[in-house]
Design a protein around this motif. Structure first.
Motif, mmCIF file in Angstrom:
data_model
loop_
_atom_site.group_PDB
_atom_site.id
_atom_site.type_symbol
_atom_site.label_atom_id
_atom_site.label_comp_id
_atom_site.label_asym_id
_atom_site.label_seq_id
_atom_site.Cartn_x
_atom_site.Cartn_y
_atom_site.Cartn_z
ATOM 1 N N ALA A 125 -45.713 4.474 22.835
ATOM 2 C CA ALA A 125 -44.363 4.005 23.163
ATOM 3 C C ALA A 125 -44.252 2.497 23.004
ATOM 4 O O ALA A 125 -43.177 1.958 22.733
ATOM 5 C CB ALA A 125 -44.015 4.405 24.601
ATOM 6 N N PHE A 126 -45.369 1.802 23.162
ATOM 7 C CA PHE A 126 -45.397 0.352 23.041
ATOM 8 C C PHE A 126 -45.468 -0.086 21.581
ATOM 9 O O PHE A 126 -45.286 -1.257 21.266
ATOM 10 C CB PHE A 126 -46.637 -0.196 23.758
ATOM 11 C CG PHE A 126 -46.316 -1.117 24.889
ATOM 12 C CD1 PHE A 126 -45.741 -2.350 24.644
ATOM 13 C CD2 PHE A 126 -46.588 -0.754 26.188
ATOM 14 C CE1 PHE A 126 -45.452 -3.208 25.686
ATOM 15 C CE2 PHE A 126 -46.305 -1.605 27.236
ATOM 16 C CZ PHE A 126 -45.724 -2.837 26.989
ATOM 17 N N SER A 127 -45.779 0.831 20.697
ATOM 18 C CA SER A 127 -45.999 0.467 19.298
ATOM 19 C C SER A 127 -44.750 0.763 18.462
ATOM 20 O O SER A 127 -43.737 1.230 18.977
ATOM 21 C CB SER A 127 -47.179 1.284 18.752
ATOM 22 O OG SER A 127 -46.757 2.616 18.504
ATOM 23 N N LEU A 128 -44.890 0.530 17.171
ATOM 24 C CA LEU A 128 -43.776 0.842 16.261
ATOM 25 C C LEU A 128 -43.849 2.275 15.736
ATOM 26 O O LEU A 128 -42.990 2.692 14.986
ATOM 27 C CB LEU A 128 -43.796 -0.120 15.076
ATOM 28 C CG LEU A 128 -43.475 -1.573 15.404
ATOM 29 C CD1 LEU A 128 -43.507 -2.421 14.138
ATOM 30 C CD2 LEU A 128 -42.116 -1.671 16.067
ATOM 31 N N HIS A 129 -44.881 3.008 16.180
ATOM 32 C CA HIS A 129 -44.992 4.392 15.722
ATOM 33 C C HIS A 129 -43.772 5.198 16.210
ATOM 34 O O HIS A 129 -43.402 5.128 17.379
ATOM 35 C CB HIS A 129 -46.269 5.022 16.271
ATOM 36 C CG HIS A 129 -46.338 6.498 16.027
ATOM 37 N ND1 HIS A 129 -46.478 7.033 14.772
ATOM 38 C CD2 HIS A 129 -46.269 7.554 16.887
ATOM 39 C CE1 HIS A 129 -46.494 8.351 14.859
ATOM 40 N NE2 HIS A 129 -46.367 8.695 16.133
ATOM 41 N N GLY A 130 -43.179 5.949 15.306
ATOM 42 C CA GLY A 130 -42.035 6.771 15.682
ATOM 43 C C GLY A 130 -40.725 6.009 15.676
ATOM 44 O O GLY A 130 -39.668 6.573 15.949
ATOM 45 N N ASP A 131 -40.804 4.707 15.370
ATOM 46 C CA ASP A 131 -39.597 3.878 15.228
ATOM 47 C C ASP A 131 -38.655 4.020 16.426
ATOM 48 O O ASP A 131 -37.472 4.296 16.294
ATOM 49 C CB ASP A 131 -38.869 4.263 13.927
ATOM 50 C CG ASP A 131 -38.023 3.093 13.429
ATOM 51 O OD1 ASP A 131 -38.231 1.967 13.930
ATOM 52 O OD2 ASP A 131 -37.168 3.320 12.559
ATOM 53 N N LYS A 132 -39.196 3.850 17.643
ATOM 54 C CA LYS A 132 -38.367 3.996 18.838
ATOM 55 C C LYS A 132 -37.680 2.691 19.229
ATOM 56 O O LYS A 132 -37.016 2.627 20.267
ATOM 57 C CB LYS A 132 -39.234 4.464 20.021
ATOM 58 C CG LYS A 132 -39.863 5.829 19.846
ATOM 59 C CD LYS A 132 -40.433 6.317 21.175
ATOM 60 C CE LYS A 132 -41.287 7.553 20.990
ATOM 61 N NZ LYS A 132 -42.617 7.274 20.416
ATOM 62 N N GLY A 133 -37.908 1.662 18.414
ATOM 63 C CA GLY A 133 -37.278 0.386 18.749
ATOM 64 C C GLY A 133 -37.794 -0.153 20.076
ATOM 65 O O GLY A 133 -38.986 -0.118 20.345
ATOM 66 N N LEU A 134 -36.867 -0.604 20.928
ATOM 67 C CA LEU A 134 -37.272 -1.180 22.205
ATOM 68 C C LEU A 134 -37.351 -0.142 23.321
ATOM 69 O O LEU A 134 -37.660 -0.477 24.460
ATOM 70 C CB LEU A 134 -36.291 -2.288 22.615
ATOM 71 C CG LEU A 134 -36.283 -3.505 21.689
ATOM 72 C CD1 LEU A 134 -35.219 -4.487 22.124
ATOM 73 C CD2 LEU A 134 -37.640 -4.179 21.658
ATOM 74 N N THR A 135 -37.061 1.119 22.984
ATOM 75 C CA THR A 135 -37.109 2.167 24.010
ATOM 76 C C THR A 135 -38.505 2.255 24.629
ATOM 77 O O THR A 135 -39.498 2.302 23.909
ATOM 78 C CB THR A 135 -36.746 3.532 23.378
ATOM 79 O OG1 THR A 135 -35.500 3.399 22.726
ATOM 80 C CG2 THR A 135 -36.661 4.615 24.456
ATOM 81 N N HIS A 136 -38.580 2.241 25.928
ATOM 82 C CA HIS A 136 -39.833 2.325 26.701
ATOM 83 C C HIS A 136 -40.702 1.072 26.588
ATOM 84 O O HIS A 136 -41.769 1.026 27.176
ATOM 85 C CB HIS A 136 -40.705 3.517 26.279
ATOM 86 C CG HIS A 136 -40.040 4.844 26.436
ATOM 87 N ND1 HIS A 136 -39.383 5.211 27.588
ATOM 88 C CD2 HIS A 136 -39.929 5.898 25.579
ATOM 89 C CE1 HIS A 136 -38.902 6.430 27.433
ATOM 90 N NE2 HIS A 136 -39.209 6.865 26.220
ATOM 91 N N ARG A 137 -40.297 0.077 25.794
ATOM 92 C CA ARG A 137 -41.174 -1.090 25.610
ATOM 93 C C ARG A 137 -41.060 -2.001 26.822
ATOM 94 O O ARG A 137 -40.009 -2.564 27.087
ATOM 95 C CB ARG A 137 -40.801 -1.836 24.326
ATOM 96 C CG ARG A 137 -41.831 -2.874 23.976
ATOM 97 C CD ARG A 137 -41.721 -3.308 22.555
ATOM 98 N NE ARG A 137 -42.056 -2.223 21.643
ATOM 99 C CZ ARG A 137 -41.731 -2.200 20.363
ATOM 100 N NH1 ARG A 137 -41.050 -3.194 19.858
ATOM 101 N NH2 ARG A 137 -42.063 -1.193 19.599
ATOM 102 N N ALA A 138 -42.140 -2.115 27.564
ATOM 103 C CA ALA A 138 -42.073 -2.800 28.858
ATOM 104 C C ALA A 138 -42.348 -4.296 28.732
ATOM 105 O O ALA A 138 -43.182 -4.718 27.937
ATOM 106 C CB ALA A 138 -43.096 -2.187 29.811
ATOM 107 N N THR A 139 -41.642 -5.062 29.527
ATOM 108 C CA THR A 139 -41.852 -6.509 29.553
ATOM 109 C C THR A 139 -41.781 -7.013 30.991
ATOM 110 O O THR A 139 -41.288 -6.331 31.884
ATOM 111 C CB THR A 139 -40.759 -7.257 28.752
ATOM 112 O OG1 THR A 139 -39.496 -6.961 29.347
ATOM 113 C CG2 THR A 139 -40.757 -6.872 27.303
ATOM 114 N N VAL A 140 -42.287 -8.208 31.193
ATOM 115 C CA VAL A 140 -42.013 -8.963 32.415
ATOM 116 C C VAL A 140 -41.589 -10.356 31.981
ATOM 117 O O VAL A 140 -41.779 -10.737 30.830
ATOM 118 C CB VAL A 140 -43.232 -9.049 33.365
ATOM 119 C CG1 VAL A 140 -43.474 -7.739 34.077
ATOM 120 C CG2 VAL A 140 -44.477 -9.502 32.638
ATOM 121 N N CYS A 141 -41.038 -11.117 32.906
ATOM 122 C CA CYS A 141 -40.543 -12.444 32.547
ATOM 123 C C CYS A 141 -41.717 -13.387 32.284
ATOM 124 O O CYS A 141 -42.874 -13.066 32.538
ATOM 125 C CB CYS A 141 -39.637 -12.992 33.644
ATOM 126 S SG CYS A 141 -40.513 -13.545 35.115
#
Ligand code: SF4
Length: 259
Positions: free
Chosen positions: A124-140
């Motif tokens: 989910a963090f990678s570009l595999h499956g081309d999910k864009g920013l979906t599920h991509r977690a960040t902090v400030c």
């Protein structure tokens, strides 16, 4: 200058942010990441750190780096309590990096369901499956750097006892055993400073059966003689509250934002 199509540029930007945010390596696209964009500094793919896992862009195969330990925790950089993943070097035990926890609702939109496997979280963090920013977690940015507090040379890691007049700013380190002994038993704990005042310890005032002052029953039992003024939360406030309110039986617990 190399001309890039807008779509390619956006993909590269997403790759740089996504891959470096977790120290995550993405294989199968090294040719594109070699491209230097005029006006932008060259960004090493992993910022010089070992990656914790790699995800094959095409197949989605995940390879975990067994030298890296990943722990989930909560950021105490402010009061938002965002979820973080700590990337730890197993050899040194040092935290290398903090990133967002994709299972945490404050860090990913939407957050991953709890039954998602760790491997799937890397996908989910990678570009595999081309999910864009979906599920991509960040902090400030602050959250990314809060682990530095652990290694702050000014961090206080031992109890300090007053070693001079009140307000003199003089302190000395003492053992945890001495702290517990003096706090529980009390006594002339500042005698070495020439102060013979007897300080009541927790043992003496832990008393639910007698009133502090029989002429003023509204003050409650002697246990209310323990007045706890809490500092910032930093994850410990709930333990302190449970001790003061429940175990000790004092109603006098105050947060630093309350009176
Ligand atoms: S990640 Fe940022 S917003 Fe979240 S708790 Fe840490 S400092 Fe606060």
């Amino acid at each position: 200058m190399i001309k890039l199509k807008r779509r390619t540029f956006l993909k590269l930007s997403a790759l740089t942010v996504g891959a470096t945010a977790l120290g995550l390596g993405v294989t199968g696209c090294s040719k594109e990441t070699d491209v230097s964009i005029d006006g932008f500094p060259d960004m090493p793919e992993t910022l010089g750190q070992e990656v914790e896992a790699t995800v094959d862009l095409q197949s989605g195969e995940v390879k975990i780096n067994s030298d890296i330990l990943v722990k989930s925790s909560v950021c105490m950089g402010c009061y938002s309590s965002c979820g973080v993943r700590a990337k730890i070097d197993k050899k040194t035990g040092r935290i290398m990096k903090l990133t967002g926890n994709p299972y945490h609702p404050k860090c990913a939109e939407p957050a991953l369901p709890y039954d998602t496997t760790i491997k799937e979280s890397y996908q989910a963090f990678s570009l595999h499956g081309d999910k864009g920013l979906t599920h991509r977690a960040t902090v400030c940015a602050r959250g990314n750097s809060t682990f530095e507090q652990v290694y702050d040379p000014m961090r206080i890691t031992t109890p300090l006892k007053r070693a001079g007049e009140r307000g003199s700013g003089k302190w000395k380190p003492i053992s945890w055993e001495q702290l517990i002994e003096e706090t529980v038993e009390g006594g002339k704990i500042f005698a070495e400073l020439g102060d013979d005042t007897v300080i009541e310890g927790f043992r003496k005032i832990h008393n639910q059966d007698e009133l502090i002052n029989p002429d003023s029953p509204e003050m409650g039992p002697k246990s209310n003689g323990l007045v706890w003024i809490s500092g910032g939360s930093y994850g410990r406030i709930n333990f302190a509250q449970r001790f003061v309110l429940n175990s000790f039986g004092s109603t006098n617990f105050y947060g630093h934002t309350g009176t």
